[in-house]
Scaffold this motif. Structure first.
Motif, PDB file in Angstrom:
ATOM      1  N   SER A 167      24.046  36.654 -28.444  1.00 16.11           N
ATOM      2  CA  SER A 167      23.347  37.898 -28.782  1.00 16.11           C
ATOM      3  C   SER A 167      22.383  38.310 -27.677  1.00 16.11           C
ATOM      4  O   SER A 167      22.394  39.464 -27.215  1.00 16.11           O
ATOM      5  CB  SER A 167      22.580  37.722 -30.102  1.00 16.11           C
ATOM      6  OG  SER A 167      23.443  37.337 -31.144  1.00 16.11           O
ATOM      7  N   GLY A 275      17.737  41.180 -28.573  1.00 16.16           N
ATOM      8  CA  GLY A 275      18.598  39.995 -28.653  1.00 16.16           C
ATOM      9  C   GLY A 275      18.210  39.064 -29.782  1.00 16.16           C
ATOM     10  O   GLY A 275      19.061  38.681 -30.613  1.00 16.16           O
ATOM     11  N   ALA A 278      19.073  40.631 -33.197  1.00 16.63           N
ATOM     12  CA  ALA A 278      20.506  40.572 -33.494  1.00 16.63           C
ATOM     13  C   ALA A 278      20.936  39.161 -33.881  1.00 16.63           C
ATOM     14  O   ALA A 278      21.787  38.975 -34.771  1.00 16.63           O
ATOM     15  CB  ALA A 278      21.306  41.060 -32.283  1.00 16.63           C
ATOM     16  N   PHE A 279      20.355  38.164 -33.230  1.00 15.18           N
ATOM     17  CA  PHE A 279      20.666  36.772 -33.581  1.00 15.18           C
ATOM     18  C   PHE A 279      20.318  36.484 -35.030  1.00 15.18           C
ATOM     19  O   PHE A 279      21.136  35.953 -35.796  1.00 15.18           O
ATOM     20  CB  PHE A 279      19.904  35.812 -32.659  1.00 15.18           C
ATOM     21  CG  PHE A 279      19.774  34.426 -33.229  1.00 15.18           C
ATOM     22  CD1 PHE A 279      20.855  33.556 -33.204  1.00 15.18           C
ATOM     23  CD2 PHE A 279      18.581  34.000 -33.816  1.00 15.18           C
ATOM     24  CE1 PHE A 279      20.753  32.282 -33.761  1.00 15.18           C
ATOM     25  CE2 PHE A 279      18.471  32.735 -34.363  1.00 15.18           C
ATOM     26  CZ  PHE A 279      19.555  31.869 -34.331  1.00 15.18           C
ATOM     27  N   LEU A 282      22.681  38.498 -37.524  1.00 15.66           N
ATOM     28  CA  LEU A 282      24.027  37.927 -37.655  1.00 15.66           C
ATOM     29  C   LEU A 282      23.981  36.545 -38.306  1.00 15.66           C
ATOM     30  O   LEU A 282      24.845  36.195 -39.120  1.00 15.66           O
ATOM     31  CB  LEU A 282      24.682  37.838 -36.279  1.00 15.66           C
ATOM     32  CG  LEU A 282      25.168  39.160 -35.686  1.00 15.66           C
ATOM     33  CD1 LEU A 282      25.610  38.973 -34.233  1.00 15.66           C
ATOM     34  CD2 LEU A 282      26.313  39.743 -36.511  1.00 15.66           C
ATOM     35  N   VAL A 435      20.470  47.342 -31.708  1.00 18.79           N
ATOM     36  CA  VAL A 435      20.877  46.213 -32.551  1.00 18.79           C
ATOM     37  C   VAL A 435      22.018  46.631 -33.473  1.00 18.79           C
ATOM     38  O   VAL A 435      23.012  45.901 -33.639  1.00 18.79           O
ATOM     39  CB  VAL A 435      19.673  45.699 -33.365  1.00 18.79           C
ATOM     40  CG1 VAL A 435      20.129  44.667 -34.402  1.00 18.79           C
ATOM     41  CG2 VAL A 435      18.624  45.085 -32.445  1.00 18.79           C
ATOM     42  N   VAL A 439      25.759  44.925 -33.472  1.00 17.20           N
ATOM     43  CA  VAL A 439      26.290  44.240 -34.655  1.00 17.20           C
ATOM     44  C   VAL A 439      27.579  44.899 -35.125  1.00 17.20           C
ATOM     45  O   VAL A 439      28.559  44.213 -35.465  1.00 17.20           O
ATOM     46  CB  VAL A 439      25.235  44.215 -35.777  1.00 17.20           C
ATOM     47  CG1 VAL A 439      25.845  43.715 -37.080  1.00 17.20           C
ATOM     48  CG2 VAL A 439      24.056  43.340 -35.377  1.00 17.20           C
TER      49      VAL A 439
END
Length: 485
Positions: A167, A275, A278-279, A282, A435, A439
């Motif tokens: 990510s 980043g 997004a990590f 997800l 983001v 995704v």
């Protein structure tokens, strides 16, 4: 000899009185000085600010003053009172503390710095036409990076990676290419940036020593060189953000050396949050299948028959995605943990706290808001605040839920990942759209699963409290492959 010893003892006593002699006045918040002179609670605060401030909140309530390395900090955790801090530009000042952080972290001093003028310049890029241009550029670069990865990966071939590395790596590269438009040093910049970012909290606190200090300095100097204008003359877009920022600084009389240090600061501020966000998003979806299926349904509705050769941004701006939007808000509620800091510049500044109590602050102290603790993790506002509830910000009719309460009063501030007031994050729309774009592309074009389905999400790094999005200790191992068209 005895006279010298006597003078030394007098000096020690004077210093102890100076640093330990403060006592709480009438109408001041509860005071916690700590047991160690001058240092106070600095070690506990730096080790895990959320844990320490939670303990203070349980002991004293929504307002208290703590001593941290000689500085007295009043922490306010009542969202109904935040406007007293956010909109007071007479008694409170945000510039001085920001200047200290700029110097500690980026070795940067901007002469005649005008935050209002800088914000107006940034709004030209992160709102309206400028924002649309940046979003389309990120879209193009993300698609290009995924297509390059696809070429080196057969359709049936699974790849195992750390989700944080995946990510952060993709979003940083796309963001760097968008802002700086050079693609021949992207990997070198990313490598140095990650090392610099890892050590940034200790840089801010001036606690780095030995090898870590040398490593941070080395990465800082490498990034200054990589970002220096002469290295970017081969950029493809002569009207890029980087050139516009240099022009703005040049017109303000900022010399070339200071300009490249400022470029590093803005590289970090624009690329440090997407980043990690997004990590976590997800990762939470992978750990909550019901939420993943609900988001996948929206992905299929928006990205049906989408090719990496065509823009995804244009599809996203024309479709409503209420479930994803709620998931993103919930993710940010759980993982966005910045401080909002002001310095008291007028003695006797008053704060009105829920319940009718009024407190006075001293000139020279600082005021901290920590939205992560309240409102975001306050159980009176959000039921089971440590749990991920993907519908938390949805009403039954799938509209956005905007009504939350504390102390029987409806809240203006019930989720504050981007701050609020005059100094809220200018780039929040850019960050959230980036983001979302990432995704949707990942879930549309990749089969993504955890290597070990029972693995928990990694713990957060407690030293990151106060510096935007939290980051994990370790990573979550996943595997992915490209879907068959």
């Amino acid at each position: 000899m005895l006279f010298a010893i006597f003078l030394l003892l007098i000096t020690i006593v004077a210093l102890l009185l100076l640093f330990c002699g403060r006592s709480r006045r009438v109408n001041e918040p509860p005071l916690e000085k700590g047991l160690v002179p001058w240092l106070g609670h600095a070690l506990e605060f730096g080790k895990d600010a959320a844990k320490f401030l939670t303990r203070m909140k349980n002991k004293h309530g929504d307002i208290f003053t703590v001593r941290v390395a000689g500085q007295y900090i009043t922490v306010l955790l009542d969202p109904n009172s935040y406007d007293d801090v956010l909109y007071d530009t007479v008694s409170l000042d945000f510039r001085r503390h920001r200047g200290v952080l700029m110097k500690n972290i980026f070795s940067l001093v901007l002469p005649s710095h005008n935050p209002d003028k800088e914000r107006a310049w940034m709004e030209q890029h992160f709102q309206g036409v400028g924002l649309d241009k940046l979003q389309l550029s990120v879209d193009s670069h993300l698609r290009g990076l995924l297509m390059a990865d696809q070429k080196g990966c057969g359709t049936a071939e699974w790849r195992e990676v750390g989700l944080f590395d995946l990510s952060y790596g993709l979003l940083f590269r796309a963001g760097y290419l968008t802002m700086f438009t050079r693609d021949d040093n992207t990997d070198a910049v990313y490598k140095q940036f990650r090392n610099f970012d890892k050590l940034l909290p200790e840089l801010a606190r001036s606690t780095l020593k030995g090898k870590d200090k040398k490593s941070a300095t080395s990465s800082q100097e490498s990034l200054w060189q990589l970002l220096t204008p002469t290295w970017l003359e081969g950029g493809r877009n002569t009207s890029c953000w980087q050139e516009s920022y240099q022009l703005y600084l040049g017109e303000a009389g900022v010399d070339a050396e200071t300009q490249r240090r400022a470029l590093l600061m803005h590289l970090w501020t624009t690329q440090c949050n997407a980043g990690p966000a997004a990590f976590w998003l997800l990762g939470l979806l992978l750990r909550h299948p019901e939420a993943m299926q609900a988001v996948l349904a929206e992905v299929r509705g928006v990205m049906q028959n989408h090719s990496l050769h065509h823009s995804a941004h244009e599809r996203l701006v024309t479709h409503n995605t209420p479930v994803f939007d709620s998931v993103l808000r919930e993710t940010l509620r759980l993982t966005a943990a910045a401080f909002i800091s002001r310095e008291v510049v007028v003695d006797g500044k008053r704060l009105n706290v829920s319940g009718g109590q009024e407190y006075c602050l001293r000139k020279g102290d600082r005021v901290f808001l920590f939205p992560f603790l309240s409102p975001q993790m306050d159980p009176e506002i959000h039921h089971e605040p440590e749990s991920f509830k993907y519908k938390r910000f949805l009403n039954d009719d799938m509209s956005e839920k905007q009504t939350f309460y504390k102390g029987g009063s409806s809240l203006k501030y019930y989720n504050m990942p981007w701050g609020a007031g005059r100094n809220s994050c200018v780039g929040k729309q850019f960050a959230t759209s980036t983001v979302k774009l990432f995704v949707f592309m990942v879930l549309s074009h990749l089969e993504l699963e955890m290597c070990e389905p029972t693995d928990p999400l990694p713990r957060v790094n407690p030293q990151r409290y106060g510096f935007g999005m939290l980051q994990p200790i370790g990573d979550l191992q996943v595997r992915y492959r490209f879907k068959r068209n």
